[in-house]
Every structure is written in structure tokens, then in C-alpha cells.
Design an enzyme around this catalytic site. Structure first.
Site, PDB file in Angstrom:
ATOM      1  N   GLU A 241       0.829  -1.212   0.000  1.00  0.00           N
ATOM      2  CA  GLU A 241       0.000   0.000   0.000  1.00  0.00           C
ATOM      3  C   GLU A 241       0.859   1.256   0.000  1.00  0.00           C
ATOM      4  O   GLU A 241       0.526   2.251  -0.637  1.00  0.00           O
ATOM      5  CB  GLU A 241      -0.953  -0.001   1.206  1.00  0.00           C
ATOM      6  CG  GLU A 241      -2.012  -1.092   1.164  1.00  0.00           C
ATOM      7  CD  GLU A 241      -2.892  -1.044  -0.088  1.00  0.00           C
ATOM      8  OE1 GLU A 241      -3.177   0.043  -0.597  1.00  0.00           O
ATOM      9  OE2 GLU A 241      -3.294  -2.134  -0.572  1.00  0.00           O
ATOM     10  N   HIS A 244       1.726   2.446  -3.349  1.00  0.00           N
ATOM     11  CA  HIS A 244       0.694   3.279  -3.991  1.00  0.00           C
ATOM     12  C   HIS A 244       0.863   4.745  -3.565  1.00  0.00           C
ATOM     13  O   HIS A 244       0.676   5.658  -4.371  1.00  0.00           O
ATOM     14  CB  HIS A 244      -0.707   2.800  -3.610  1.00  0.00           C
ATOM     15  CG  HIS A 244      -1.126   1.511  -4.271  1.00  0.00           C
ATOM     16  ND1 HIS A 244      -1.053   1.304  -5.622  1.00  0.00           N
ATOM     17  CD2 HIS A 244      -1.646   0.365  -3.743  1.00  0.00           C
ATOM     18  CE1 HIS A 244      -1.500   0.085  -5.914  1.00  0.00           C
ATOM     19  NE2 HIS A 244      -1.860  -0.505  -4.788  1.00  0.00           N
TER      20      HIS A 244
HETATM   21 ZN   LIG Z   1      -2.695  -2.453  -4.634  1.00  0.00          ZN
END
Ligand SMILES: [Zn+2]
Length: 448
Positions: A241, A244
Site C-alpha cells: 500500500e 501506492h
Molecule cells: Zn494495490
């Protein structure tokens, strides 16, 4: 006698499980698919898959079918070798060579017990949450030539939330902000994810509006007054994450519409899947780990190897099962009036090395992705994994913290955001067309 009983029970459970959702669900799915075809035709498309895939990386359903069929074929050698190991194990345990789908998961699990020496409980003791976070931030800063400065004394929505500014390490340009809201508390959203708060763009006066994002998670903060310990999958999830977040703040697109995580669906996960690899290599995993009672003692290289081994073990067979369902998804959304149960019965032995569909089961009755959310695009995860493996092996594998490679990746792959064609971005970065081979070779090497 006991083994015979267990074998029969295993089959009964597998059949009962394979009937989950039942015939009603298959009928609902067939109806859904016909309505989708009708909808696509109203918009001028030949079938639903053509409509759903037109804006995505492969562009056509034909290309996806070719991709899945080639993947299946290229994985057959390694999957056959894996299957022989499982068959041998079955003969050894039960004296019976007849191998069915009901045996697959059971014997994969049994084989893993022999082949991977890993104590999951002990591994956890090397991942105090504070250490994981600081190591993770250091890896991203070193690799991508970034600097994260924590901003103290600022109003945030909870006293456990931390906020950071992100700077380009050499020019000292401000690139964006991120919030770390990773600790659990009552009433908080229960998943680990990234939410963009502001997209970046170039303003009409020539200045840049910088992006901001928050990473949400549910990590425990403390245990007995000490930093809580994370399970290894939680470490990988956080790392994924946070990738991202870095993709978001690295974006330099001119327009807000193409900034942030507004990326083409097959492209969005490629950088995060690529960066997950840093959780399986000793040099980087050691940076995020330390024994909770003595953090100078990082995780052993053998344990890192075992974690990677466990990830890749029987990868051929596991991937073939996934390919089978993706093929079903693609075929029913690109042709009309397909009998789903007949299709699976026909495809199953072809993809799964001669193993027939378990009599009485209907995998389509309990495959939610095909029904909603991923209709005609179930292939996307495999597609992203293949591209991520090519990027990793070609550019990073031998020098994980090479800032030159990282900065080039940041500028060429992350910075354009959604403003350029993703296939063009990756081809330009690799200097050639992407290839299946690095994925096949890495899984072949590590799967047995
Ligand atoms: Zn992802």
C-alpha cells in the site's frame, strides 16, 4: 483404515464446498452475462468483453485469451513436476495413485510442511511495527531519491496519525504529503488501503499543486507496553500500500485528471506488485526487521529464503487454477449463450494437466469476481504480476537499492501517472516489449 476414512471425508468436503452457491448462482451468472452482452451491443460493441477491455492494456479480448493460453502452456512443465511430487506423496501416505482435485490443496499443504522450515510465530517476533515502518520509509527514500520529513505540531484527526512532507532529495523540490494512519481504533475503517486526498497538477500560474494521500491500516500499536508485532503478510500489505502512496506523490502529470491513482486498471497494481519483492529479499527485509527484545538482531538470511520459498512453492499449479477461472471469465464475456458448467468441464482437464473437474461441483457458482467488479477483467492480476516480474528481474533484482535505477523508475514509470499509455511507459522503460519469461523462469526456479 484411518487414511481411507480421511480420503473419503476429504472428497465429501471438497464436493460440498464446490457446490457452494449452487445451481441458482450459475443461472444468475448466465443471466448477468447475457444482460452484459445486451448492454455492450446497445453501445455498438460485438460483445461485453470488447466493451470492458477496450480502455485497458491488452485492448482486445483475443489478446487476453492468447496471453492466458500461453501462460498456461509455459507453466505446464513446472506444474507437471509439482503434480508428480504431490502424486508421490499421496502414494506414500495412502498407497493410492488416483489423484483428484480434492487432493490438490491437502497435498500442497502437506508438501509445504516438508519443504519449508518456517515457524510463523517466531518470524513475527522480528517485526515490531515501529521498526517495520522506519525501515520501510528508509527503503523508499534510498531507492527513489526521496526525503520524507515528519511534520510535528500539526492538527490531525487522531493523535496516532503522523504526517510527512515528501521532497526530491537532490533538488529539494516539494513533491507532496502523506499521512500514516495505521493503528487500529474503535470505529475506524477496517481495511488496509490508500486514499488520495488531493491530486497534483500544474496550475495556470505555472506553480504545482502537490498531491496528498493517506494510508489506512489496522495495526495494533502496543502489546504489553512494547511496540506491537506484525505478522509477515501484514508487513507485505503495508509495503504494497505504501508503494501506492509513493506512486501518487511521484506523479508529475499536468492535469489532475491523470494524476493520483487514476490509472488504467491493469497498470495501477504493477508498481506495488513489483515493490512487494523487497519484502522477500534479505538485504531489504533486514532493514525492516529486528528481534523485539534486541532490535540489533535482524531476521536471518535463511528465514528470508524460507519466506520466499513459501511464496513460490507450487506456483505453477496455483497459477494454473487461477488461469482456468480467468479463461472462463474471458470466454463467457466474449461469446454469447455459453453453458458455463459445460465450459468448465471441458476446460478443466486441459488446463489442470488432465485432472478432471470434481464430479458434482461447479466452480462458477462461488466465484464472486466473475459476477461483479472484475467481469471480463479477472485476468488483470496475473497480467500485472507478469509485468511486475519482468521489471523486477530486468532492472532491480541484482541491486535492490540502486538509486540510479530507482530514480529512473520514478521519473519514467511513476511520474507520468495516467497521462501516457501504460504499455508505452513500460516498453520505453524496459527498452523492449515486456516478456512472460522472467515470471515463468522465477516461478520455475523457486517452485520446487
Ligand atoms: Zn494495490
Amino acid at each position: 483404515m484411518l487414511l481411507q476414512f480421511l480420503s473419503t471425508a476429504r472428497k465429501q468436503i471438497a464436493v460440498a464446498y464446490g457446490q457452494k452457491g449452487g445451481k441458482d448462482n450459475v443461472a444468475i451468472l448466465e443471466n448477468l452475462v447475457q444482460l452484459r452482452h445486451k448492454f455492450a451491443k446497445l453501445l455498438g460493441y460485438t460483445n461485453y468483453a470488447d466493451f470492458a477491455i477496450e480502455p485497458r492494456m491488452p485492448k482486445t479480448s483475443r489478446k487476453i485469451l492468447e496471453f492466458l493460453e500461453e501462460m498456461s502452456e509455459q507453466l505446464s512443465d513446472v506444474a507437471n513436476r509439482e503434480l508428480n511430487i504431490l502424486k508421490d506423496l499421496k502414494i506414500k501416505e495412502e498407497g493410492n495413485a488416483q489423484f483428484g482435485m480434492e487432493d490438490l490443496l491437502y497435498y500442497i499443504k502437506r508438501a509445504e510442511e516438508f519443504k519449508v522450515d518456517l515457524d510463523v510465530g517466531e518470524i513475527k517476533q522480528y517485526f515490531p511495527v515501529g521498526l517495520v515502518i522506519s525501515g520501510m520509509l528508509k527503503i523508499f527514500q534510498d531507492l527513489f531519491a526521496l526525503r520524507f520529513d515528519e511534520i510535528k505540531d500539526v492538527d490531525v484527526w487522531h493523535d496516532t496519525v503522523r504526517v510527512f512532507s515528501v521532497w526530491d532529495a537532490s533538488s529539494s523540490d516539494l513533491l507532496g504529503y502523506f499521512f500514516l494512519d495505521i493503528f487500529s481504533r474503535e470505529g475506524k475503517y477496517a481495511h488496509t488501503c490508500v486514499v488520495t486526498l488531493q491530486n497534483g497538477c500544474l496550475c495556470s500560474n505555472g506553480t504545482r499543486k502537490v498531491p496528498a494521500a493517506v494510508i489506512l491500516s489496522q495495526c495494533p500499536k502496543e502489546f504489553d507496553g512494547n511496540s506491537a508485532l506484525l505478522r509477515f503478510p501484514e508487513v507485505v500489505r503495508l509495503f504494497h500500500e505504501f508503494s501506492h502512496v509513493v506512486h501518487h506523490v511521484s506523479n508529475r502529470a499536468t492535469f489532475s485528471r491523470f494524476s493520483g491513482l487514476r490509472l488504467e486498471g491493469d497498470f495501477a497494481e504493477i508498481p506495488s506488485l513489483l515493490l512487494e519483492n523487497w519484502c522477500y529479499e534479505s538485504i531489504s527485509l533486514k532493514m525492516m526487521s529486528g528481534f523485539h527484545q534486541d532490535i540489533t538482531k535482524s531476521i536471518s538470511s535463511e528465514a528470508c529464503q524460507s519466506l520466499k520459498r513459501r511464496r513460490d512453492l507450487f506456483a505453477g499449479l496455483k497459477m494454473k487454477q487461477e488461469i482456468l477461472l480467468c479463461l472462463v471469465d474471458q470466454i463467457i464475456h466474449s461469446s454469447e449463450n455459453v453453458d458455463i458448467d459445460d465450459l468448465i468441464k471441458d476446460l478443466h482437464p486441459k488446463v489442470m494437466l488432465g485432472i478432471p473437474l470434481l464430479e458434482g461441483t461447479s466452480p462458477a457458482s462461488s466465484f464472486p469476481r466473475i459476477a461483479f467488479g472484475y467481469d471480463a477483467v479477472c485476468y488483470s492480476y496475473i497480467w500485472s504480476e507478469v509485468f511486475a516480474a519482468d521489471l523486477f528481474v530486468s532492472k532491480f533484482k541484482d541491486d535492490l537499492l540502486n538509486q540510479h535505477a530507482g530514480l529512473r523508475f520514478r521519473n519514467k514509470v511513476l511520474a507520468p501517472g495516467g497521462s501516457k499509455d501504460p504499455l508505452e511507459i513500460i516498453t520505453d522503460y524496459l527498452g523492449r516489449e515486456p516478456s512472460l519469461q522472467p515470471f515463468i523462469q522465477s516461478r520455475t526456479r523457486n517452485s520446487l
